[in-house]
Design a protein around this motif. Structure first.
Motif, PDB file in Angstrom:
ATOM      1  N   UNK A   1       0.802  -1.409   0.190  1.00 24.81           N
ATOM      2  CA  UNK A   1      -0.101  -0.033  -0.014  1.00 24.81           C
ATOM      3  C   UNK A   1       0.828   1.166   0.008  1.00 24.81           C
ATOM      4  N   UNK A   2       2.190   1.233   0.869  1.00 22.54           N
ATOM      5  CA  UNK A   2       2.740   2.378   0.806  1.00 22.54           C
ATOM      6  C   UNK A   2       3.382   2.780  -0.373  1.00 22.54           C
ATOM      7  N   UNK A   3       3.927   1.543  -0.848  1.00 26.60           N
ATOM      8  CA  UNK A   3       4.599   1.476  -2.264  1.00 26.60           C
ATOM      9  C   UNK A   3       3.826   2.051  -3.452  1.00 26.60           C
ATOM     10  N   UNK A   4       2.342   1.852  -3.226  1.00 27.50           N
ATOM     11  CA  UNK A   4       1.698   2.157  -4.442  1.00 27.50           C
ATOM     12  C   UNK A   4       1.328   3.577  -4.271  1.00 27.50           C
ATOM     13  N   UNK A   5       1.034   3.959  -3.196  1.00 20.95           N
ATOM     14  CA  UNK A   5       0.923   5.628  -2.704  1.00 20.95           C
ATOM     15  C   UNK A   5       2.070   6.490  -3.267  1.00 20.95           C
ATOM     16  N   UNK A   6       3.208   6.006  -2.641  1.00 19.55           N
ATOM     17  CA  UNK A   6       4.331   6.405  -2.918  1.00 19.55           C
ATOM     18  C   UNK A   6       4.786   6.885  -4.673  1.00 19.55           C
ATOM     19  N   UNK A   7       4.279   5.682  -5.265  1.00 24.82           N
ATOM     20  CA  UNK A   7       4.691   5.698  -6.642  1.00 24.82           C
ATOM     21  C   UNK A   7       3.711   6.690  -7.425  1.00 24.82           C
ATOM     22  N   UNK A   8       2.369   6.881  -7.014  1.00 26.73           N
ATOM     23  CA  UNK A   8       1.364   7.700  -7.461  1.00 26.73           C
ATOM     24  C   UNK A   8       2.077   9.299  -7.081  1.00 26.73           C
ATOM     25  N   UNK A   9       2.571   9.413  -5.884  1.00 25.65           N
ATOM     26  CA  UNK A   9       3.071  10.892  -5.638  1.00 25.65           C
ATOM     27  C   UNK A   9       4.324  11.279  -6.619  1.00 25.65           C
TER      28      UNK A   9
END
Length: 354
Positions: free
Chosen positions: A297-305
């Protein structure tokens, strides 16, 4: 023949114990070096302009490659793991979370710009007609592409104005710099643009911090420690270079210390992750369901950012929608492209091992 069950059990290697502890300090030093370097170069009177440009645009390529190779791909792996069960196996959450993160970044930047412009208007610092919509449009008699980018180019004017004149060696770029009249025309909107830029960089740092803590935990308990350690040293230094170049470009006339505080905050995150990982190594399961969900989840959110920041803030605003950059020489644009490609290529190559 039945399929072999996935290995989801916890495992930890006791090898290279001294180097695992030393990694805390080595990664701290290299991360801090990469992040602080662009900030120091920005104030230097002896460093040529192309050197500063290299740090800036190389970092842009690093950020984009980090989003695709080091964040989005691991998010797919974690949230698609065979060790997960239930709802997590019924939908591809990694791209969905990255998409939500991109829209959240967009809404945050729009809100920051509009709120900042309205407050400035109430204080009488801008014309009542220069609201957020007019600030971005700023049509007058300019073309559509120029008007769309006019407000966004203000932050870059601060960056170029902060450099000595002898650093701008490109004749075409010198001619493309705004005149005193143009600078006066756009200076009233600079605080609103600076606020939007500050939000973008703050969210960028938030994204890389999440990523840094996760890779610190992973490094601490990894069986293939030596290879991963070497890769992460370069990874954090290059990523710090990208973040530092953004911090260097912020307009913070009365809070110069904030750049260095942000650089230190980024630099300590991976060492903290390593220290925590070493402390909980006996109970930490790198293949556990909770860990896979949290890291995915954190990787996916960070990827979008980082995708939004890299593609919109760095590529679009700083190059395509920046009239001074588009009027610069072909040689300068080629240099910028090579710097970006080199940063993205090296980070993509590091993805071969981590």
């Amino acid at each position: 023949m039945p399929a072999e069950a996935p290995d989801c059990a916890a495992a930890f290697s006791e090898s290279h114990w001294g180097l695992r502890i030393g990694a805390i300090f080595i990664i701290l030093a290299t991360s801090l070096f990469g992040t602080v370097l662009p900030i120091v170069l920005r104030r230097s009177t002896v460093v040529p302009r192309p050197v500063f440009d290299f740090a800036k645009y190389f970092g842009s390529g690093v950020i984009i490659a980090t989003a695709f190779i080091h964040l989005l791909a691991p998010a797919f792996d974690a949230l698609g793991s065979e060790c997960l069960s239930g709802t997590w196996t019924e939908y591809d959450f990694a791209p969905a979370l990255a998409m939500v993160s991109v829209f959240a970044m967009f809404f945050a930047e729009v809100a920051a710009y509009r709120i900042g412009s309205r407050r400035l208007a109430k204080l009488g610092l801008v014309s009542a007609h220069a609201d957020a919509g007019d600030a971005h449009a700023h049509s007058h008699s300019h073309s559509h592409s120029h008007s769309h980018s006019h407000a966004h180019s203000q932050a870059h004017a601060h960056e170029l104005d902060s450099l000595p004149e002898d650093h701008v060696t490109d004749p075409e770029l010198a001619l493309a710099l705004p005149s005193k009249e143009e600078a006066s025309e756009t200076s009233s909107l600079a605080p609103a643009e600076a606020a939007a830029q500050l939000v973008a960089v703050a969210v960028l740092e938030f994204g890389v911090i999440l990523h840094s803590i996760i890779i610190g935990l992973t490094l601490a308990v990894s069986d293939e420690f030596v290879v991963l350690f070497i890769v992460i040293v370069f990874h954090q230094m290059f990523e710090g270079l990208g973040l530092g170049s953004r911090l260097a470009g912020l307009h913070l006339p009365s809070r110069e210390w904030a750049r260095y505080a942000a650089a230190v905050l980024y630099a300590v995150c991976t060492p903290v992750g390593v220290a925590v990982g070493l402390g909980v190594r006996r109970t930490y399961n790198d293949n556990g369901e909770a860990k896979l969900i949290v890291s995915g989840v954190l990787d996916a959110i960070s990827a979008g950012i980082l995708l939004y920041t890299g593609l919109v803030e760095l590529l679009a605003h700083e190059i395509l929608l920046n009239p001074r950059m588009m009027r610069s020489s072909d040689a300068r644009l080629a240099y910028v492209f090579v710097c970006m490609a080199l940063g993205a290529g090296l980070m993509a190559l590091l993805g071969r091992w981590a």
